[in-house]
Write an enzyme that holds these catalytic residues in place. Sequence first.
Site, PDB file in Angstrom:
ATOM      1  N   LYS A   1     -12.906  -1.580   7.023  1.00  0.00           N
ATOM      2  CA  LYS A   1     -12.289  -2.626   7.842  1.00  0.00           C
ATOM      3  C   LYS A   1     -12.812  -2.531   9.278  1.00  0.00           C
ATOM      4  CE  LYS A   1      -8.696  -1.948   4.557  1.00  0.00           C
ATOM      5  NZ  LYS A   1      -8.861  -3.043   3.669  1.00  0.00           N
TER       6      LYS A   1
ATOM      7  N   ASP B   1      -1.423   6.524   6.674  1.00  0.00           N
ATOM      8  CA  ASP B   1      -2.531   5.719   6.151  1.00  0.00           C
ATOM      9  C   ASP B   1      -2.828   4.667   7.217  1.00  0.00           C
ATOM     10  OD1 ASP B   1      -4.185   3.907   4.936  1.00  0.00           O
ATOM     11  OD2 ASP B   1      -2.884   3.501   3.214  1.00  0.00           O
TER      12      ASP B   1
ATOM     13  N   TRP C   1       0.824  -1.219   0.000  1.00  0.00           N
ATOM     14  CA  TRP C   1       0.000   0.000   0.000  1.00  0.00           C
ATOM     15  C   TRP C   1       0.848   1.254   0.000  1.00  0.00           C
ATOM     16  CZ3 TRP C   1      -4.434  -0.280  -2.041  1.00  0.00           C
ATOM     17  CH2 TRP C   1      -5.160  -1.471  -1.967  1.00  0.00           C
TER      18      TRP C   1
END
Length: 361
Positions: free
Chosen positions: A196, A172, A102
């Site tokens: 999530k 992030d 990511w």
Amino acid sequence: MKRVFNFYAGPSTLPVSVLEKIRDEIVEFRGLGLSIIETSHRSSEYEEIHNRAIVDLREIFGIPDGYEVLFLGGGATLQFSMVPLNFLDSSSSCDLVLSGSWAKKAMSDAKKVGKVNVLFDGSAQKFSTLPNPAEIKPSAGSRYVHITSNETIDGLQWQQYPDTGAVPLIVDMSSDILSRPVDVSRFAMIYAGAQKNIGPAGLTLVIIRKDLLERCNPNLTAYLNYKTHATGNSLYNTPPVFSIYAAGLVLQWIKNEGGLPAVTERNRKKASLIYDAIDTSDGFYRCPVDRVYRSMMNVVFRLKTEALEEQFLKIAEAKGMLGLPGHRSVGGCRASLYNALPVEGAQELAQLMKDFAKANG
Ligand code: PMP
């Protein structure tokens, strides 16, 4: 009703009580005669839901007064663009920790806007370790340092965050936000896709220190500028009303469960059940991640052969444990153990891992 144990990495499992509440309220919302997703985002009923979610998030996560909470769309992926578009330009640079799949995407987008200094590159070790936070020092003139709190695909998680002094630290936190207590004041900005630990997909959370709003690029179009959303209480345009409503219910669920201390305790328990099953398997299972940085949210592991992995995953699925294949880019197995996964799910998986190793070891 038959509920499986859901180990998907996102969208992922939600608390049953939240789903039931949505079911009960979706056609007629609290006596209004219509659904909350049919009412205007300017109605007092919606605004109450919107503002309650912000207040609850501030309370649960301990967000100081000097920060704005924004509800945006576009996923965490849009933040890979918005962060550099707001704070970087072709004549300036930022720093980034290349910790995994990511971070790599965040880097690739930032490079289209300005210069990116890579402070740590984990690619040679196949993203199996992180740097010592004390070694993360911003470069001269850097506009910000970007890190990824938890690498969802590679199964790595920072245990302590770096201190970047006066240079804004932007994180992030998509896959571990609200999974453990965090000192928000260490960061200039936190962002996370909701799907999530917060709620359904469609909502992206941004927590931004107010002084950063003054540094946003004024030449950006309205939606891309953080200031637009801060000024309009995230109601500049139609926000993802269903996701915000559902996120509000998840936040109330977290409060009822005892807040982050209780949630963290349960997350630790779930992760240690799976890591114990790996560590006591005599090498039947192997976790490729440096022990110090093992993720509490996404446990990645391999078996000795792909054929064994396939067999294991098939049995798990037949037993009602879904979403265990690793990300398509890396293969193997991955158990995502987000807040709403019950401890029983981790117990059942750990038991299956032991039984399977015994039968095939
Ligand atoms: N960052 C991390 C750490 C992620 O796990 C994900 C999604 N799995 C993203 C960014 C991208 O998020 P989205 O799909 O919401 O754009």
